[in-house]
Design a protein around this motif. Structure first.
Motif, PDB file in Angstrom:
ATOM      1  N   LEU A 234       0.666  -0.842  -0.362  1.00 34.00           N
ATOM      2  CA  LEU A 234      -0.069  -0.147  -0.440  1.00 34.00           C
ATOM      3  C   LEU A 234       0.897   1.217   0.195  1.00 34.00           C
ATOM      4  O   LEU A 234       0.688   2.642  -0.808  1.00 34.00           O
ATOM      5  N   SER A 235       1.760   1.228   0.403  1.00 34.97           N
ATOM      6  CA  SER A 235       3.043   2.491   0.499  1.00 34.97           C
ATOM      7  C   SER A 235       3.252   2.990  -0.626  1.00 34.97           C
ATOM      8  O   SER A 235       3.186   3.504  -1.413  1.00 34.97           O
ATOM      9  N   GLU A 236       3.852   1.404  -1.121  1.00 37.09           N
ATOM     10  CA  GLU A 236       4.721   2.080  -2.493  1.00 37.09           C
ATOM     11  C   GLU A 236       3.420   2.017  -3.217  1.00 37.09           C
ATOM     12  O   GLU A 236       3.377   2.729  -3.960  1.00 37.09           O
ATOM     13  N   PHE A 237       1.967   1.901  -3.499  1.00 36.69           N
ATOM     14  CA  PHE A 237       1.317   1.931  -4.464  1.00 36.69           C
ATOM     15  C   PHE A 237       1.017   3.395  -4.260  1.00 36.69           C
ATOM     16  O   PHE A 237       0.423   4.070  -5.184  1.00 36.69           O
ATOM     17  N   LEU A 238       0.687   3.903  -2.765  1.00 35.06           N
ATOM     18  CA  LEU A 238       0.033   5.255  -2.843  1.00 35.06           C
ATOM     19  C   LEU A 238       1.144   6.411  -3.102  1.00 35.06           C
ATOM     20  O   LEU A 238       0.785   7.449  -3.470  1.00 35.06           O
ATOM     21  N   MET A 239       2.538   6.036  -3.278  1.00 33.73           N
ATOM     22  CA  MET A 239       3.902   6.143  -3.700  1.00 33.73           C
ATOM     23  C   MET A 239       3.638   6.150  -5.026  1.00 33.73           C
ATOM     24  O   MET A 239       5.350   6.771  -5.338  1.00 33.73           O
ATOM     25  N   ALA A 240       2.844   5.674  -5.834  1.00 33.30           N
ATOM     26  CA  ALA A 240       3.574   4.927  -7.262  1.00 33.30           C
ATOM     27  C   ALA A 240       3.741   6.371  -8.256  1.00 33.30           C
ATOM     28  O   ALA A 240       3.578   7.325  -8.115  1.00 33.30           O
ATOM     29  N   SER A 241       4.355   6.388  -9.753  1.00 31.82           N
ATOM     30  CA  SER A 241       4.457   7.267 -10.178  1.00 31.82           C
ATOM     31  C   SER A 241       3.843   7.844 -10.911  1.00 31.82           C
ATOM     32  O   SER A 241       2.921   7.530 -10.150  1.00 31.82           O
ATOM     33  N   PRO A 242       3.780   8.949 -11.290  1.00 30.39           N
ATOM     34  CA  PRO A 242       2.651  10.388 -11.212  1.00 30.39           C
ATOM     35  C   PRO A 242       1.327   9.585 -12.253  1.00 30.39           C
ATOM     36  O   PRO A 242       1.384   8.574 -12.723  1.00 30.39           O
ATOM     37  N   SER A 243       0.562  10.406 -11.504  1.00 35.21           N
ATOM     38  CA  SER A 243      -0.543   9.406 -12.557  1.00 35.21           C
ATOM     39  C   SER A 243      -0.509   9.289 -13.471  1.00 35.21           C
ATOM     40  O   SER A 243      -0.208  11.062 -14.937  1.00 35.21           O
ATOM     41  N   ARG A 244      -1.151   8.637 -14.209  1.00 35.01           N
ATOM     42  CA  ARG A 244      -1.290   8.312 -15.808  1.00 35.01           C
ATOM     43  C   ARG A 244      -2.693   8.808 -16.073  1.00 35.01           C
ATOM     44  O   ARG A 244      -3.959   8.321 -15.526  1.00 35.01           O
ATOM     45  N   PRO A 245      -3.174   9.146 -17.527  1.00 37.50           N
ATOM     46  CA  PRO A 245      -4.417   9.731 -17.218  1.00 37.50           C
ATOM     47  C   PRO A 245      -5.711   8.368 -17.397  1.00 37.50           C
ATOM     48  O   PRO A 245      -6.606   9.115 -17.535  1.00 37.50           O
ATOM     49  N   HIS A 246      -4.778   7.061 -17.690  1.00 32.57           N
ATOM     50  CA  HIS A 246      -5.663   6.239 -17.576  1.00 32.57           C
ATOM     51  C   HIS A 246      -6.383   5.799 -16.076  1.00 32.57           C
ATOM     52  O   HIS A 246      -7.589   4.635 -16.213  1.00 32.57           O
ATOM     53  N   ARG A 247      -6.002   5.983 -15.950  1.00 35.82           N
ATOM     54  CA  ARG A 247      -5.503   5.371 -14.437  1.00 35.82           C
ATOM     55  C   ARG A 247      -6.949   6.572 -13.530  1.00 35.82           C
ATOM     56  O   ARG A 247      -7.425   7.642 -13.846  1.00 35.82           O
ATOM     57  N   ILE A 248      -7.805   5.406 -12.764  1.00 30.75           N
ATOM     58  CA  ILE A 248      -9.293   6.791 -12.256  1.00 30.75           C
ATOM     59  C   ILE A 248      -8.765   7.039 -11.091  1.00 30.75           C
ATOM     60  O   ILE A 248      -8.104   6.160 -10.495  1.00 30.75           O
ATOM     61  N   GLN A 249      -8.755   8.283 -10.444  1.00 31.72           N
ATOM     62  CA  GLN A 249      -8.406   8.747  -9.072  1.00 31.72           C
ATOM     63  C   GLN A 249      -9.111   8.872  -8.031  1.00 31.72           C
ATOM     64  O   GLN A 249     -11.063   8.814  -8.985  1.00 31.72           O
TER      65      GLN A 249
END
Length: 195
Positions: free
Chosen positions: A54-69
């Protein structure tokens, strides 16, 4: 079958904010979501469900347009922040790439919970213009981030009155009259067979 590793927790060891919760559905919902984050089946320890993941997931690379925020209201409390994390994880399990976000810095109680369970807070979102979004703990336009008018709402999970958010296409919507959004998310995990 995989064994679930748990730790016994004395009431006196629980955070004060958790011990003093009066609403059974609120405490059950928050406990369930924290349990999911803190405990995972043994095979998942290094991947989905572990605090490290979860820590890695939350600090993942910047948002990509196809990812749901996935985000909650403008003043992030524990229900909306943990709810955003839980919904993003469930959507990822369902094949809908998602990232939890917050609209501003979490309040002190939420910071305490995040520190207690070693979870880094989601990144702050500046604008959601042109993105797909999932709303947690609100459905009022006044609580939406900048650029919301040009975003596409994929889902709403809320326990408040139905707000004035409208969509151009059908969406997944879970709105129940319960104590917190995480109670609804627990039911969603049960429904979709999430861990």
């Amino acid at each position: 079958e995989h064994a679930v590793h748990t730790r016994s927790v004395e009431s006196s060891n629980l955070p004060l904010a958790t011990r003093n919760i009066k609403s059974p559905s609120l405490s059950l919902g928050l406990f369930f979501m924290l349990f999911l984050i803190y405990h995972a089946p043994a095979p998942c320890r290094s991947t989905v469900g572990s605090p490290q993941f979860l820590s890695e997931f939350l600090m993942a690379s910047p948002s990509r347009p196809h990812r749901i925020q996935v985000f909650g209201h403008k003043n992030p409390d524990t229900d909306s922040v943990i709810g955003a994390i839980a919904l993003a994880e469930l959507q990822n399990q369902r094949g809908m790439p998602s990232s939890p976000r917050i609209q501003s810095s979490p309040n002190p109680e939420t910071n305490f919970v995040m520190q207690r369970f070693n979870i880094k807070p989601p990144r702050i979102t500046e604008s959601v213009a042109g993105r797909q979004v999932s709303l947690v703990d609100f459905s009022d336009l006044a609580q939406a981030p900048h650029g919301f008018d040009s975003s596409t709402v994929v889902s709403v999970v809320d326990h408040h009155k139905l707000g004035n958010v409208t969509t151009a296409s059908p969406l997944e919507m879970w709105v129940w009259p319960v104590g917190c959004c995480n109670t609804i998310l627990k039911a969603m995990y049960d429904f979709y067979g999430g861990y």
